[in-house]
Write a protein that holds these residues in place. Structure first.
Motif, PDB file in Angstrom:
ATOM      1  N   VAL A 167     -15.641  21.744  75.099  1.00  0.00           N
ATOM      2  CA  VAL A 167     -15.695  22.522  73.862  1.00  0.00           C
ATOM      3  C   VAL A 167     -15.957  21.570  72.697  1.00  0.00           C
ATOM      4  N   ASP A 168     -17.022  21.817  71.967  1.00  0.00           N
ATOM      5  CA  ASP A 168     -17.385  20.984  70.822  1.00  0.00           C
ATOM      6  C   ASP A 168     -16.443  21.276  69.659  1.00  0.00           C
ATOM      7  N   LEU A 169     -15.823  20.224  69.097  1.00  0.00           N
ATOM      8  CA  LEU A 169     -14.908  20.398  67.971  1.00  0.00           C
ATOM      9  C   LEU A 169     -15.647  20.808  66.702  1.00  0.00           C
ATOM     10  N   GLY A 170     -16.896  20.383  66.579  1.00  0.00           N
ATOM     11  CA  GLY A 170     -17.653  20.730  65.381  1.00  0.00           C
ATOM     12  C   GLY A 170     -17.613  19.672  64.297  1.00  0.00           C
ATOM     13  N   ALA A 171     -16.830  18.608  64.520  1.00  0.00           N
ATOM     14  CA  ALA A 171     -16.727  17.518  63.549  1.00  0.00           C
ATOM     15  C   ALA A 171     -16.246  16.269  64.269  1.00  0.00           C
ATOM     16  N   ASP A 172     -16.572  15.114  63.713  1.00  0.00           N
ATOM     17  CA  ASP A 172     -16.022  13.869  64.222  1.00  0.00           C
ATOM     18  C   ASP A 172     -14.504  13.890  64.075  1.00  0.00           C
ATOM     19  N   TRP A 173     -13.783  13.295  65.046  1.00  0.00           N
ATOM     20  CA  TRP A 173     -12.310  13.373  65.024  1.00  0.00           C
ATOM     21  C   TRP A 173     -11.725  12.779  63.744  1.00  0.00           C
ATOM     22  N   GLU A 174     -12.188  11.608  63.319  1.00  0.00           N
ATOM     23  CA  GLU A 174     -11.654  10.986  62.104  1.00  0.00           C
ATOM     24  C   GLU A 174     -11.978  11.833  60.879  1.00  0.00           C
ATOM     25  N   GLN A 175     -13.158  12.423  60.857  1.00  0.00           N
ATOM     26  CA  GLN A 175     -13.524  13.323  59.772  1.00  0.00           C
ATOM     27  C   GLN A 175     -12.606  14.546  59.755  1.00  0.00           C
ATOM     28  N   LEU A 208      -9.066  13.438  58.474  1.00  0.00           N
ATOM     29  CA  LEU A 208      -9.079  13.198  57.034  1.00  0.00           C
ATOM     30  C   LEU A 208      -9.144  14.504  56.251  1.00  0.00           C
ATOM     31  N   ALA A 209      -9.983  15.423  56.704  1.00  0.00           N
ATOM     32  CA  ALA A 209     -10.095  16.709  56.007  1.00  0.00           C
ATOM     33  C   ALA A 209      -8.786  17.488  56.090  1.00  0.00           C
ATOM     34  N   ALA A 210      -8.157  17.482  57.262  1.00  0.00           N
ATOM     35  CA  ALA A 210      -6.884  18.195  57.420  1.00  0.00           C
ATOM     36  C   ALA A 210      -5.801  17.560  56.554  1.00  0.00           C
ATOM     37  N   ALA A 211      -5.788  16.219  56.473  1.00  0.00           N
ATOM     38  CA  ALA A 211      -4.786  15.532  55.658  1.00  0.00           C
ATOM     39  C   ALA A 211      -4.958  15.872  54.180  1.00  0.00           C
ATOM     40  N   ARG A 212      -6.186  15.896  53.713  1.00  0.00           N
ATOM     41  CA  ARG A 212      -6.433  16.221  52.308  1.00  0.00           C
ATOM     42  C   ARG A 212      -6.011  17.645  51.978  1.00  0.00           C
ATOM     43  N   ARG A 213      -6.369  18.572  52.845  1.00  0.00           N
ATOM     44  CA  ARG A 213      -6.006  19.975  52.589  1.00  0.00           C
ATOM     45  C   ARG A 213      -4.497  20.175  52.668  1.00  0.00           C
ATOM     46  N   TRP A 214      -3.872  19.587  53.700  1.00  0.00           N
ATOM     47  CA  TRP A 214      -2.421  19.720  53.866  1.00  0.00           C
ATOM     48  C   TRP A 214      -1.675  19.086  52.694  1.00  0.00           C
ATOM     49  N   ALA A 215      -2.084  17.868  52.309  1.00  0.00           N
ATOM     50  CA  ALA A 215      -1.377  17.145  51.253  1.00  0.00           C
ATOM     51  C   ALA A 215      -1.542  17.836  49.901  1.00  0.00           C
ATOM     52  N   ALA A 216      -2.738  18.349  49.611  1.00  0.00           N
ATOM     53  CA  ALA A 216      -2.959  19.034  48.335  1.00  0.00           C
ATOM     54  C   ALA A 216      -2.081  20.286  48.243  1.00  0.00           C
ATOM     55  N   ASN A 217      -1.991  21.042  49.318  1.00  0.00           N
ATOM     56  CA  ASN A 217      -1.119  22.216  49.327  1.00  0.00           C
ATOM     57  C   ASN A 217       0.347  21.817  49.217  1.00  0.00           C
ATOM     58  N   LEU A 218       0.723  20.728  49.899  1.00  0.00           N
ATOM     59  CA  LEU A 218       2.102  20.246  49.828  1.00  0.00           C
ATOM     60  C   LEU A 218       2.459  19.864  48.400  1.00  0.00           C
ATOM     61  N   THR A 219       1.565  19.138  47.722  1.00  0.00           N
ATOM     62  CA  THR A 219       1.827  18.703  46.353  1.00  0.00           C
ATOM     63  C   THR A 219       2.045  19.895  45.429  1.00  0.00           C
ATOM     64  N   ALA A 220       1.197  20.906  45.546  1.00  0.00           N
ATOM     65  CA  ALA A 220       1.341  22.097  44.706  1.00  0.00           C
ATOM     66  C   ALA A 220       2.665  22.799  44.971  1.00  0.00           C
ATOM     67  N   ILE A 273     -15.360  21.643  56.248  1.00  0.00           N
ATOM     68  CA  ILE A 273     -15.130  21.066  57.579  1.00  0.00           C
ATOM     69  C   ILE A 273     -14.256  21.992  58.414  1.00  0.00           C
ATOM     70  N   ARG A 274     -13.242  22.570  57.810  1.00  0.00           N
ATOM     71  CA  ARG A 274     -12.410  23.535  58.543  1.00  0.00           C
ATOM     72  C   ARG A 274     -13.244  24.697  59.056  1.00  0.00           C
ATOM     73  N   ASN A 275     -14.148  25.203  58.239  1.00  0.00           N
ATOM     74  CA  ASN A 275     -14.989  26.318  58.664  1.00  0.00           C
ATOM     75  C   ASN A 275     -15.915  25.912  59.809  1.00  0.00           C
ATOM     76  N   ARG A 276     -16.445  24.670  59.759  1.00  0.00           N
ATOM     77  CA  ARG A 276     -17.291  24.187  60.851  1.00  0.00           C
ATOM     78  C   ARG A 276     -16.525  24.135  62.157  1.00  0.00           C
ATOM     79  N   VAL A 277     -15.289  23.655  62.103  1.00  0.00           N
ATOM     80  CA  VAL A 277     -14.460  23.577  63.308  1.00  0.00           C
ATOM     81  C   VAL A 277     -14.173  24.982  63.835  1.00  0.00           C
ATOM     82  N   ALA A 278     -13.820  25.894  62.942  1.00  0.00           N
ATOM     83  CA  ALA A 278     -13.514  27.262  63.362  1.00  0.00           C
ATOM     84  C   ALA A 278     -14.717  27.926  64.028  1.00  0.00           C
ATOM     85  N   ARG A 279     -15.901  27.735  63.465  1.00  0.00           N
ATOM     86  CA  ARG A 279     -17.100  28.346  64.041  1.00  0.00           C
ATOM     87  C   ARG A 279     -17.453  27.709  65.377  1.00  0.00           C
TER      88      ARG A 279
END
Length: 250
Positions: free
Chosen positions: A40-48, A51-63, A106-112
């Protein structure tokens, strides 16, 4: 039904977990399901992806933390947050609006990409995690030295299957199945196998294997198609978790 045995990111599923997954696949085939190993293709490089998940998670956490701190008149420091949460909070303060928008793309690419698998398979069967349960304190060890990305990378490295489907928002459930004792430690695993099934209501795998689990499925000639290797007999009382991810109904 597809079986994904190896996770993304270059990680490897350990032998006891792979054996539990193999047992489950054979059982499902003996009950009449068509089971085959898939990629199953993830749709993105693992490190990418991390990083995208960390940014989204951390931004929501900060708010969220800022809102709670203001509501209860509490400081945001080590007296109110544990090291991983505080690291995520500070990292989230540095995430720009443009970078946050990129994380959503990136999240949308993974979901699709994950959704494409369900055009050909009703259910995807994976381990919940690729290794035996870690000792208490493993995740927190040295966490005071990690930033927001480092902390999330540690979590994702331990649970790559779960991370991908949680980010994509796919419906999934863990199912407990038998597993053999670990050859080195003698420990028995008691985690469930995780699977993602469709919303149409297919049944989850039973939590124990019958003695005739290697017999051919009723009405089918020849040996089962799923042959990743001969699985050892299950150890009574020992269990692991598989994850079932199901296709959404239209």
């Amino acid at each position: 039904m597809g079986v994904l045995s190896q996770p993304w990111g270059g990680h490897r599923t350990t032998t006891p977990v792979a054996d539990a997954l193999s047992h489950t696949a054979r059982l499902l085939e003996s009950l009449g399901h068509q089971v085959e190993e898939v990629e199953v293709d993830l749709g993105a490089d693992w490190e990418q992806f991390v990083l995208a998940a960390a940014r989204r998670w951390a931004a929501n956490l900060t708010a969220s933390v800022d809102e709670l701190a203001a509501a209860f008149d509490r400081p945001v420091d080590s007296s109110t947050l544990e090291p991983p949460s505080l690291a995520g909070y500070h990292y989230g303060q540095r995430v720009t609006g443009a970078r946050f928008v990129t994380t959503l793309e990136i999240r949308n690419r993974v979901a699709r990409s994950l959704a494409r698998h369900f055009g050909t398979h009703e259910v995807l069967l994976t381990p919940t995690v690729p290794e035996l349960p870690p000792l208490l304190g493993t995740h927190a060890a040295g966490s005071e030295t990690l930033d927001g990305v480092g902390w999330l990378r540690r979590l994702f490295d331990h649970s790559p299957f779960t991370a991908a489907f949680d980010v994509a928002g796919r419906p999934a459930m863990p199912v407990t199945v038998p597993v053999t004792a670990d050859a080195e430690t003698g420990r028995r695993d008691s985690r469930p196998v995780r699977s993602s099934p469709p919303d149409t209501g297919s049944k989850a795998a039973p939590s124990a294997l019958p003695d005739n689990s290697n017999r051919h499925a009723p009405g089918r000639a020849g040996p089962p198609r799923y042959r990743p290797g001969s699985a050892p007999p299950a150890v009574p009382g020992a269990a692991h978790s598989v994850r079932l991810t199901q296709r959404r109904s239209a």
